[in-house]
Design a protein around this motif. Structure first.
Motif, mmCIF file in Angstrom:
data_model
loop_
_atom_site.group_PDB
_atom_site.id
_atom_site.type_symbol
_atom_site.label_atom_id
_atom_site.label_comp_id
_atom_site.label_asym_id
_atom_site.label_seq_id
_atom_site.Cartn_x
_atom_site.Cartn_y
_atom_site.Cartn_z
ATOM 1 N N LYS A 37 0.920 -1.024 0.117
ATOM 2 C CA LYS A 37 -0.054 -0.121 0.171
ATOM 3 C C LYS A 37 0.989 1.067 0.041
ATOM 4 C CE LYS A 37 -3.885 2.028 2.554
ATOM 5 N NZ LYS A 37 -4.946 1.772 3.703
ATOM 6 N N LEU A 38 0.662 2.030 -0.937
ATOM 7 C CA LEU A 38 1.322 3.294 -1.268
ATOM 8 C C LEU A 38 0.674 4.402 -0.527
ATOM 9 C CD1 LEU A 38 2.505 3.195 -4.907
ATOM 10 C CD2 LEU A 38 3.987 2.395 -2.656
ATOM 11 N N LEU A 58 -3.778 3.360 -3.461
ATOM 12 C CA LEU A 58 -2.768 3.617 -4.463
ATOM 13 C C LEU A 58 -1.769 2.232 -4.039
ATOM 14 C CD1 LEU A 58 -1.573 4.512 -7.023
ATOM 15 C CD2 LEU A 58 -0.229 6.194 -5.519
ATOM 16 N N TRP A 59 -1.559 1.320 -5.033
ATOM 17 C CA TRP A 59 -0.505 0.131 -4.527
ATOM 18 C C TRP A 59 0.469 0.131 -5.517
ATOM 19 C CZ3 TRP A 59 -2.532 -2.903 -0.543
ATOM 20 C CH2 TRP A 59 -3.903 -2.664 -0.116
ATOM 21 N N GLY A 60 1.523 -0.506 -5.035
ATOM 22 C CA GLY A 60 2.648 -0.529 -5.835
ATOM 23 C C GLY A 60 3.203 -2.021 -5.760
ATOM 24 N N THR A 101 7.939 -1.388 -10.127
ATOM 25 C CA THR A 101 7.925 -1.124 -11.544
ATOM 26 C C THR A 101 6.430 -0.574 -11.952
ATOM 27 O OG1 THR A 101 7.567 -3.533 -12.170
ATOM 28 C CG2 THR A 101 9.745 -2.715 -12.388
ATOM 29 N N ASP A 102 5.367 -1.178 -11.325
ATOM 30 C CA ASP A 102 3.919 -0.697 -11.502
ATOM 31 C C ASP A 102 3.237 -0.170 -10.341
ATOM 32 O OD1 ASP A 102 3.637 -1.269 -14.288
ATOM 33 O OD2 ASP A 102 4.283 -3.281 -13.838
ATOM 34 N N ALA A 103 2.138 0.578 -10.521
ATOM 35 C CA ALA A 103 1.249 0.978 -9.509
ATOM 36 C C ALA A 103 -0.174 0.496 -9.956
ATOM 37 C CB ALA A 103 1.297 2.489 -9.575
ATOM 38 N N ASP A 127 -0.940 13.032 -1.034
ATOM 39 C CA ASP A 127 -0.440 12.168 0.055
ATOM 40 C C ASP A 127 0.797 11.391 -0.359
ATOM 41 O OD1 ASP A 127 -2.211 13.508 1.665
ATOM 42 O OD2 ASP A 127 -3.262 11.372 2.263
ATOM 43 N N TYR A 128 0.496 10.524 -1.371
ATOM 44 C CA TYR A 128 1.724 9.774 -1.723
ATOM 45 C C TYR A 128 2.633 10.639 -2.133
ATOM 46 C CZ TYR A 128 4.275 7.162 -4.564
ATOM 47 O OH TYR A 128 5.368 6.072 -5.396
#
Length: 70
Positions: free
Chosen positions: A5-6, A20-22, A27-29, A63-64
């Motif tokens: 979790k980003l 937003l996940w990484g 390499t990807d979101a 926030d990210y």
């Protein structure tokens, strides 16, 4: 591949809010959000086959990126 979790809505009560996940390799979101179904909005976007559009509250992205600057 594991996800991390980003950023997410800190006021989320259900645990299933836009997030937003990484990917673990960075390499990807992946974006969890509300599917956009409004025909007028979708008509403004040239979506290729296999893609969709999701709506995410701007504060999650802010926030990210704020956290990335620190």
């Amino acid at each position: 591949m594991a996800l991390r979790k980003l950023s997410g809505d800190s006021d989320c009560k259900s645990g299933t809010c836009p997030t937003l996940w990484g990917t673990e390799d960075g390499t990807d979101a992946l974006v969890q959000g509300y599917v956009v179904t409004d025909p007028e909005q979708l008509a403004q976007i040239d979506l290729p086959e296999g893609e969709t559009v999701v709506r995410v509250p701007m504060n999650i992205l802010e926030d990210y990126f704020r956290a990335r600057r620190n």
